[in-house]
Design an enzyme around this catalytic site. Structure first.
Site, PDB file in Angstrom:
ATOM      1  N   SER A  96       0.818  -1.227   0.000  1.00 50.07           N
ATOM      2  CA  SER A  96       0.000   0.000   0.000  1.00 50.07           C
ATOM      3  C   SER A  96       0.843   1.264   0.000  1.00 50.07           C
ATOM      4  CB  SER A  96      -0.937  -0.007   1.214  1.00 50.07           C
ATOM      5  OG  SER A  96      -0.171  -0.048   2.410  1.00 50.07           O
ATOM      6  N   GLY A  97       2.012   1.242  -0.685  1.00 49.47           N
ATOM      7  CA  GLY A  97       2.729   2.489  -0.958  1.00 49.47           C
ATOM      8  C   GLY A  97       2.131   3.125  -2.208  1.00 49.47           C
ATOM      9  N   ALA A 144       2.830   2.963  -5.287  1.00 52.81           N
ATOM     10  CA  ALA A 144       2.670   2.115  -6.467  1.00 52.81           C
ATOM     11  C   ALA A 144       1.449   1.212  -6.324  1.00 52.81           C
ATOM     12  CB  ALA A 144       3.930   1.275  -6.679  1.00 52.81           C
ATOM     13  N   THR A 156       6.872   5.249   0.994  1.00 56.37           N
ATOM     14  CA  THR A 156       6.140   6.392   0.428  1.00 56.37           C
ATOM     15  C   THR A 156       5.841   7.452   1.488  1.00 56.37           C
ATOM     16  OG1 THR A 156       5.157   4.978  -1.258  1.00 56.37           O
ATOM     17  CG2 THR A 156       4.009   7.038  -0.769  1.00 56.37           C
ATOM     18  N   GLN A 196      10.617  12.629   1.155  1.00 57.30           N
ATOM     19  CA  GLN A 196      10.856  14.002   1.585  1.00 57.30           C
ATOM     20  C   GLN A 196      10.817  14.996   0.436  1.00 57.30           C
ATOM     21  OE1 GLN A 196      14.376  14.447   4.038  1.00 57.30           O
ATOM     22  NE2 GLN A 196      13.526  13.207   5.676  1.00 57.30           N
ATOM     23  N   GLY A 197      11.845  14.898  -0.457  1.00 56.83           N
ATOM     24  CA  GLY A 197      12.087  15.971  -1.433  1.00 56.83           C
ATOM     25  C   GLY A 197      10.922  16.261  -2.352  1.00 56.83           C
ATOM     26  N   GLY A 198      10.227  15.226  -2.840  1.00 59.50           N
ATOM     27  CA  GLY A 198       9.049  15.464  -3.662  1.00 59.50           C
ATOM     28  C   GLY A 198       8.956  14.581  -4.881  1.00 59.50           C
ATOM     29  N   GLU A 226      16.910  19.437  -6.996  1.00 60.57           N
ATOM     30  CA  GLU A 226      17.720  18.441  -6.284  1.00 60.57           C
ATOM     31  C   GLU A 226      18.899  18.041  -7.155  1.00 60.57           C
ATOM     32  OE1 GLU A 226      15.386  15.224  -4.626  1.00 60.57           O
ATOM     33  OE2 GLU A 226      13.884  16.626  -3.915  1.00 60.57           O
ATOM     34  N   HIS A 246      21.870   6.656  -0.064  1.00 62.85           N
ATOM     35  CA  HIS A 246      21.658   8.114  -0.009  1.00 62.85           C
ATOM     36  C   HIS A 246      22.825   8.729   0.752  1.00 62.85           C
ATOM     37  CE1 HIS A 246      19.817  12.020   0.517  1.00 62.85           C
ATOM     38  NE2 HIS A 246      18.781  11.642  -0.208  1.00 62.85           N
ATOM     39  N   ARG A 271      23.763  11.017  -7.208  1.00 54.83           N
ATOM     40  CA  ARG A 271      23.750  10.507  -5.836  1.00 54.83           C
ATOM     41  C   ARG A 271      24.847   9.488  -5.558  1.00 54.83           C
ATOM     42  NH1 ARG A 271      17.795   8.951  -4.025  1.00 54.83           N
ATOM     43  NH2 ARG A 271      17.523  11.193  -3.898  1.00 54.83           N
ATOM     44  N   HIS A 285      19.201   3.128   0.515  1.00 56.38           N
ATOM     45  CA  HIS A 285      18.017   3.971   0.302  1.00 56.38           C
ATOM     46  C   HIS A 285      17.034   3.369  -0.695  1.00 56.38           C
ATOM     47  CE1 HIS A 285      15.771   7.701   0.209  1.00 56.38           C
ATOM     48  NE2 HIS A 285      15.978   7.865  -1.083  1.00 56.38           N
ATOM     49  N   ARG A 340      19.540   5.960  -9.683  1.00 54.90           N
ATOM     50  CA  ARG A 340      18.285   6.718  -9.832  1.00 54.90           C
ATOM     51  C   ARG A 340      18.486   8.209  -9.588  1.00 54.90           C
ATOM     52  NH1 ARG A 340      14.083   8.378  -6.277  1.00 54.90           N
ATOM     53  NH2 ARG A 340      15.016   7.288  -4.503  1.00 54.90           N
TER      54      ARG A 340
HETATM   55  P1  FAD Z   1       6.508   1.408  -0.443  1.00 56.57           P
HETATM   56  O1  FAD Z   1       6.017   2.792  -0.344  1.00 56.57           O
HETATM   57  O2  FAD Z   1       7.698   1.057   0.377  1.00 56.57           O
HETATM   58  O3  FAD Z   1       5.299   0.452  -0.037  1.00 56.57           O
HETATM   59  C1  FAD Z   1       5.493  -0.942   0.046  1.00 56.57           C
HETATM   60  C2  FAD Z   1       4.259  -1.528   0.702  1.00 56.57           C
HETATM   61  O4  FAD Z   1       4.276  -2.937   0.588  1.00 56.57           O
HETATM   62  C3  FAD Z   1       4.143  -1.219   2.181  1.00 56.57           C
HETATM   63  O5  FAD Z   1       2.804  -0.886   2.440  1.00 56.57           O
HETATM   64  C4  FAD Z   1       4.492  -2.543   2.849  1.00 56.57           C
HETATM   65  O6  FAD Z   1       3.879  -2.699   4.102  1.00 56.57           O
HETATM   66  C5  FAD Z   1       3.913  -3.507   1.832  1.00 56.57           C
HETATM   67  N1  FAD Z   1       4.463  -4.863   1.849  1.00 56.57           N
HETATM   68  C6  FAD Z   1       5.762  -5.255   1.784  1.00 56.57           C
HETATM   69  N2  FAD Z   1       5.827  -6.601   1.785  1.00 56.57           N
HETATM   70  C7  FAD Z   1       4.564  -7.065   1.836  1.00 56.57           C
HETATM   71  C8  FAD Z   1       3.983  -8.363   1.879  1.00 56.57           C
HETATM   72  N3  FAD Z   1       4.724  -9.477   1.880  1.00 56.57           N
HETATM   73  N4  FAD Z   1       2.640  -8.478   1.947  1.00 56.57           N
HETATM   74  C9  FAD Z   1       1.852  -7.365   1.976  1.00 56.57           C
HETATM   75  N5  FAD Z   1       2.354  -6.104   1.961  1.00 56.57           N
HETATM   76  C10 FAD Z   1       3.683  -5.968   1.883  1.00 56.57           C
HETATM   77  N6  FAD Z   1      11.309   9.050  -3.783  1.00 56.57           N
HETATM   78  C11 FAD Z   1      10.923  10.159  -4.464  1.00 56.57           C
HETATM   79  O7  FAD Z   1      10.555  10.079  -5.641  1.00 56.57           O
HETATM   80  N7  FAD Z   1      10.931  11.376  -3.844  1.00 56.57           N
HETATM   81  C12 FAD Z   1      11.316  11.543  -2.551  1.00 56.57           C
HETATM   82  O8  FAD Z   1      11.286  12.650  -2.032  1.00 56.57           O
HETATM   83  C13 FAD Z   1      11.737  10.389  -1.829  1.00 56.57           C
HETATM   84  N8  FAD Z   1      12.156  10.497  -0.539  1.00 56.57           N
HETATM   85  C14 FAD Z   1      12.400   9.359   0.173  1.00 56.57           C
HETATM   86  C15 FAD Z   1      12.682   9.459   1.534  1.00 56.57           C
HETATM   87  C16 FAD Z   1      12.820   8.314   2.303  1.00 56.57           C
HETATM   88  C17 FAD Z   1      13.130   8.432   3.781  1.00 56.57           C
HETATM   89  C18 FAD Z   1      12.687   7.036   1.687  1.00 56.57           C
HETATM   90  C19 FAD Z   1      12.815   5.786   2.500  1.00 56.57           C
HETATM   91  C20 FAD Z   1      12.451   6.940   0.332  1.00 56.57           C
HETATM   92  C21 FAD Z   1      12.300   8.093  -0.434  1.00 56.57           C
HETATM   93  N9  FAD Z   1      12.038   8.025  -1.796  1.00 56.57           N
HETATM   94  C22 FAD Z   1      11.686   9.147  -2.487  1.00 56.57           C
HETATM   95  C23 FAD Z   1      11.888   6.725  -2.448  1.00 56.57           C
HETATM   96  C24 FAD Z   1      10.386   6.406  -2.526  1.00 56.57           C
HETATM   97  O9  FAD Z   1       9.742   6.917  -1.383  1.00 56.57           O
HETATM   98  C25 FAD Z   1      10.141   4.919  -2.608  1.00 56.57           C
HETATM   99  O10 FAD Z   1      10.979   4.320  -3.544  1.00 56.57           O
HETATM  100  C26 FAD Z   1       8.681   4.697  -3.030  1.00 56.57           C
HETATM  101  O11 FAD Z   1       7.819   5.365  -2.139  1.00 56.57           O
HETATM  102  C27 FAD Z   1       8.380   3.224  -3.077  1.00 56.57           C
HETATM  103  O12 FAD Z   1       7.003   3.090  -3.253  1.00 56.57           O
HETATM  104  P2  FAD Z   1       6.388   1.637  -3.326  1.00 56.57           P
HETATM  105  O13 FAD Z   1       4.911   1.819  -3.403  1.00 56.57           O
HETATM  106  O14 FAD Z   1       7.069   0.855  -4.352  1.00 56.57           O
HETATM  107  O15 FAD Z   1       6.806   0.967  -1.921  1.00 56.57           O
HETATM  108  C1  SIN Z   2      15.449  13.129  -0.842  1.00 56.23           C
HETATM  109  O1  SIN Z   2      14.548  13.912  -0.518  1.00 56.23           O
HETATM  110  O2  SIN Z   2      16.655  13.375  -0.795  1.00 56.23           O
HETATM  111  C2  SIN Z   2      15.055  11.782  -1.346  1.00 56.23           C
HETATM  112  C3  SIN Z   2      14.626  11.918  -2.730  1.00 56.23           C
HETATM  113  C4  SIN Z   2      14.599  10.594  -3.417  1.00 56.23           C
HETATM  114  O3  SIN Z   2      14.975   9.568  -2.863  1.00 56.23           O
HETATM  115  O4  SIN Z   2      14.187  10.597  -4.575  1.00 56.23           O
END
Ligand code: FAD
Ligand code: SIN
Length: 503
Positions: A13-14, A16, A45, A49-51, A115, A229, A274, A329, A364
């Site tokens: 539930s991020g 994606a 998700t 931070q940055g956007g 950035e 990072h 990065r 990261h 990335r």
């Molecule tokens: P996630 O958002 O990590 O969601 C994964 C989900 O899957 C979670 O809900 C988890 O509980 C669930 N899950 C995992 N395994 C299972 C399972 N077996 N069964 C059921 N559920 C499961 N990117 C940017 O573009 N801009 C930014 O500013 C930025 N800042 C960041 C700052 C931080 C601190 C971090 C950690 C990352 C940042 N990133 C940023 C990267 C970006 O946030 C992530 O790559 C992105 O949000 C990933 O989205 P996702 O939906 O793939 O996964």
């Molecule tokens: C950050 O805000 O530095 C993270 C941005 C990212 O991971 O894309």
């Protein structure tokens, strides 16, 4: 035990997974959204931070920036999809549907942040806590959606399949295991932070989706490209990210002697890609004992109020500089997908950080991950809604299985993280990778002895982490060319620690 069949099962539930659920629900499909998170903070998700970057008036320049950051390894077809859909997806979903209040300037137009490695300011943001301002309204919107059923605290532990057709997943909630059959299954399980002792990711980033897909025989690629990072503050042992947006505003990096070192490393200095900055920070940290982010050139408190508060919570006074080190990261590789998120297995899609779309190649560009999750999530959800499978597949897991002790699980995670920290971090050597392969194969054999559907969730997570650590290490051992996040040195140089010699 089985639940009623759903049209589309989304796992995670991020951004994606939420985008995939929205895409499928908009097509009229019934969607089951299973997530092991019990609160939004369980997804990376929420922590973003940055956007989120958009193309604005210069899509070709945006593509060029992504490709340069990747050292020319990104996939042009994937870049076209990302950039051509960026602004429309952000407008449609984030602004018009969810009402995300991105920061604006005095004349009420959007404020675009800058950035590292972006040639122009193109990042929509809310202060430096953009993630939660997207994630919370997105979750709320889908919770109220009549085509979507949200199952929290529900982990997928294996895929259901008949040969190469995937027909759902085996789910676990409160120690009860059940089958969820589906017309199509979308993996959206995020990253692999738990493989390293220091990561920006929330706990639970154990690479489950990648492990399940690989176990089912689906292709993975680019697994050696693990991004670190450069600016993570670990002052009180509880790491927190200091966004690249801070360097985008003019913050500089200084070593323990107070000297700036980035201008000698790269023409773009602190705004270099990065991977370059992370290696340089680690080198200066190793060499001089400390690296500080100097934010004295602008009003940090007024520009980044949320980060100022975060520093305060961790006992840091930003006016004295913020101590930083690199930390794991993001995973650039993952489950191989096409431009609609389809994997090499029928009925199985993968989106977000667990997927390898080809956008990021070997490294990335900042603020493109939320965008990739949004764009591919919508596309995969839309296509998955049309996918039907009447077959009912099975899990490959035995039902029973003995449970290891808590001490075994804790020690196994320690062994795994030690192997990854020491040998598969920012800098790698051929001998170190061989050692890591050895250690990880031994560990995986021990851990797999506890495989069984009824095992506690943490054992499934440990199995996933071991399997994915091996995929990363095997890919790293097979690639002797340093590019992007994968940096290989001679055996004579020490590989331990996240550190690396800057190029
Ligand atoms: P996630 O958002 O990590 O969601 C994964 C989900 O899957 C979670 O809900 C988890 O509980 C669930 N899950 C995992 N395994 C299972 C399972 N077996 N069964 C059921 N559920 C499961 N990117 C940017 O573009 N801009 C930014 O500013 C930025 N800042 C960041 C700052 C931080 C601190 C971090 C950690 C990352 C940042 N990133 C940023 C990267 C970006 O946030 C992530 O790559 C992105 O949000 C990933 O989205 P996702 O939906 O793939 O996964
Ligand atoms: C950050 O805000 O530095 C993270 C941005 C990212 O991971 O894309």
């Amino acid at each position: 035990m089985s639940r009623p069949t759903t049209d589309v099962l989304v796992i995670g539930s991020g951004i994606a997974g939420l985008a995939a659920a929205l895409g499928a629900a908009r097509e009229g499909a019934s969607v089951t959204l299973a997530t092991k998170a019990t609160q939004p903070e369980g997804a990376s998700t929420w922590w973003a931070q940055g956007g989120i970057a958009v193309a604005r008036q210069a899509p070709e320049q945006f593509k060029e920036d992504i490709d340069v950051a990747s050292s020319g390894t990104s996939d042009p077809a994937a870049l076209d999809v990302l950039v051509q859909n960026a602004d429309a997806a952000v407008r449609d979903v984030l602004i018009d549907t969810l009402g995300v209040g991105f920061d604006t300037t005095d004349d009420a137009s959007f404020h675009f942040g800058r950035e590292a490695a972006h040639s122009e300011a193109r990042i929509l943001h809310v202060d430096a806590s953009t993630g939660r301002h997207i994630h919370e309204p997105f979750l709320a919107y889908l919770t109220d959606h009549d085509r979507v059923e949200l199952l929290e605290n529900t982990a997928a532990i294996d895929l259901l399949r008949a040969d190469e057709l995937v027909t759902g997943a085996l789910l676990e909630s409160d120690d009860t295991v059940f089958c969820q059959h589906a017309g199509a299954t979308v993996l959206a399980t995020g990253g692999i932070g738990a493989l390293y002792s220091r990561s920006t990711n929330p706990a639970g980033a154990t690479g489950d989706g990648i492990a399940m897909a690989a176990r089912a025989g689906a292709a993975t690629a680019d697994m050696e490209f693990v991004q670190f990072h450069p600016t993570v503050c670990v002052a009180d042992g509880d790491p927190f990210l200091v966004s690249e947006a801070v360097r985008g505003e003019g913050a500089v990096l200084r070593n323990a002697a107070g000297d700036r070192f980035m201008p000698a490393v790269h023409p773009d200095a602190e705004l270099a890609p990065r991977d370059v900055v992370a290696r340089a920070v680690q080198r200066e940290h190793d060499r001089t004992g400390e690296v500080m982010l100097d934010v004295s050139s602008f009003d940090f408190g007024a520009t980044f109020p949320d980060l100022t508060a975060l520093c305060g919570e961790h006992g840091i006074d930003p006016s004295q500089g913020i101590p930083v080190v690199p930390a794991e990261h993001f995973l650039c590789g993952g489950v191989v997908v096409n431009t609609n998120g389809r994997t090499t297995h029928d009925g199985l899609y993968a989106v977000g950080e667990c997927a390898r779309t080809g956008v990021h190649g070997a490294n990335r560009l900042a603020s493109t991950s939320l965008l990739e999750g949004l764009v591919w999530g919508l596309r995969a959800g839309t296509e998955a809604a049309e996918h039907e499978s009447t077959t009912r597949g099975d899990s490959s897991l035995e039902e029973a299985g003995s449970a290891p002790s808590e001490a075994f699980v804790g020690a196994a995670f320690d062994r795994l993280q030690r192997a990854m920290d020491e040998h598969v971090g920012l800098r790698r050597t051929p001998d170190g990778l061989v050692q890591a392969l050895d250690d990880l194969r031994t560990l995986k054999t021990e851990v797999d002895a506890f495989a069984g559907a009824a095992a506690p969730r943490v054992v499934h997570e440990l199995r996933s982490a071991c399997a994915v650590a091996l995929l990363v290490t095997e890919a790293a051992a097979e690639n002797d060319v340093s590019v992007g996040c994968h940096y290989v040195m001679d055996n004579s140089e020490p590989s331990h620690g996240a550190g690396a010699t800057a190029r």
